[in-house]
Design an enzyme around this catalytic site. Structure first.
Site, PDB file in Angstrom:
ATOM      1  N   LYS A  24       2.187   6.736  -1.016  1.00  0.00           N
ATOM      2  CA  LYS A  24       1.858   5.349  -0.962  1.00  0.00           C
ATOM      3  C   LYS A  24       2.143   4.737  -2.166  1.00  0.00           C
ATOM      4  O   LYS A  24       2.904   3.479  -2.053  1.00  0.00           O
ATOM      5  CB  LYS A  24       0.437   5.200  -0.807  1.00  0.00           C
ATOM      6  CG  LYS A  24      -0.004   3.644  -0.899  1.00  0.00           C
ATOM      7  CD  LYS A  24       0.475   2.931   0.221  1.00  0.00           C
ATOM      8  CE  LYS A  24       0.190   1.427   0.017  1.00  0.00           C
ATOM      9  NZ  LYS A  24      -1.248   1.176   0.344  1.00  0.00           N
TER      10      LYS A  24
ATOM     11  N   LYS B  34      -1.352  -3.380  -9.695  1.00  0.00           N
ATOM     12  CA  LYS B  34      -2.062  -2.118  -9.781  1.00  0.00           C
ATOM     13  C   LYS B  34      -1.288  -0.755  -9.226  1.00  0.00           C
ATOM     14  O   LYS B  34      -1.304   0.415  -9.754  1.00  0.00           O
ATOM     15  CB  LYS B  34      -3.278  -2.234  -9.185  1.00  0.00           C
ATOM     16  CG  LYS B  34      -4.334  -0.934  -9.157  1.00  0.00           C
ATOM     17  CD  LYS B  34      -4.490  -0.370  -7.778  1.00  0.00           C
ATOM     18  CE  LYS B  34      -5.002  -1.080  -6.649  1.00  0.00           C
ATOM     19  NZ  LYS B  34      -5.056  -0.126  -5.444  1.00  0.00           N
TER      20      LYS B  34
END
Length: 298
Positions: A171, A240
């Site tokens: 991911k 992030k």
């Protein structure tokens, strides 16, 4: 399957939870904000008043949370899922990075709770329509228990094996590629606008040529071309994810120079007050520097 729990009902989680409730599962839900209480109760879910209350009644719990620190607190904190009497499998659809996921998997396993890290891609639209891509890893028997639920929220389900954190690794790589391609697309499209090229025609050409990517095919036509800028995924969350990926690159000795340039641009945008905005608005920085605008309001 027994009672299913869901913690974290933000932009993504509320849609995933709604789909699970509408599929007929006995669902209990919790979020620190009660904004989604009435819609989820209308869909058939039961609202409870704490994370612990979810873990005391649900054998399988899905979480969708914004940051690694919050995931850590919800899963393994003193009042977290780890303290529940019923929970045995946790499905984490958040993006925490592989190192955090591996540590949490070990912590939970010591309490006979198995973690399936199953981060998702496809944005709010994918969550609402049940067409997310799911990148899952974890013990095979835990994944087998999670898979029917993952098929409710996703269309493309990938199992990356029993090693915890592999879903998270995939991911973060995916989102970092998305960030780099998006920012490069912003630069090119703003340049074309300054040169007098038609915005839609540029996208039409790129999307049947070698420069096409998620941003040119989906993000920019839906969110920027007509100056809509809907809230789908914040700049600070994309930053992030890229930061997590770069940290894994450093840990494994893999240079990520282009990715780090994307991180720096996102960091700059956050410094300009865009952290809570959808990352589509980062194009406005390039427009300001170029004294031009890409696209027009409908």
């Amino acid at each position: 399957m027994g009672t299913i729990g869901f913690v974290g009902l933000g932009n993504m989680g509320r849609h995933m939870a709604t789909r699970i409730a509408q599929a007929g599962h006995d669902l209990v839900v919790f979020d620190i904000k009660d904004l989604q209480r009435k819609p989820l109760e209308a869909a058939g879910a039961k609202w409870v008043d704490s994370v612990g209350a979810v873990a005391d009644v649900a054998d399988t719990v899905i979480v969708s949370l914004p940051t690694p620190a919050i995931v850590d607190q919800v899963l393994a904190g003193d009042q977290g899922l780890i303290s529940g009497s019923a929970v045995r499998v946790i499905i984490d659809t958040s993006t925490t990075g592989p190192s955090v996921s591996k540590r949490l998997a070990d912590t939970l396993l010591a309490r006979d709770i198995r973690l399936v890290d199953a981060p998702v891609s496809g944005g709010v639209t994918g969550a609402e329509q049940g067409t997310l891509t799911v990148m899952a890893s974890g013990q095979a028997d835990a994944y087998a228990q999670a898979e029917p639920l993952l098929k409710i929220i996703g269309k493309n389900i990938f199992y990356l094996g029993p090693e915890p954190g592999q879903g998270q690794m995939m991911k973060t790589i995916n989102n970092t590629l998305c960030a780099a391609a998006t920012l490069a697309s912003f630069e090119g499209l703003v340049l074309g606008s300054k040169a007098g090229l038609d915005p839609k025609t540029m996208l039409d050409i790129i999307n049947v040529s070698s420069g096409r990517n998620f941003a040119t095919e989906v993000k920019i036509p839906q969110c920027i071309l007509h100056r809509d800028f809907p809230m789908r995924f914040t700049t600070e969350l994309l930053h992030k994810d890229v930061k997590l990926c770069i940290e894994e690159g450093a840990r494994l000795g893999v240079p990520m120079w282009v990715s780090d340039m994307a991180r720096q641009m996102l960091s700059f945008a956050i410094g300009q007050g865009m952290g809570a905005d959808d990352y589509a608005r980062v194009i406005q920085l390039y427009e300001n520097w170029g004294a031009t605008q890409f696209g027009n309001a409908r």
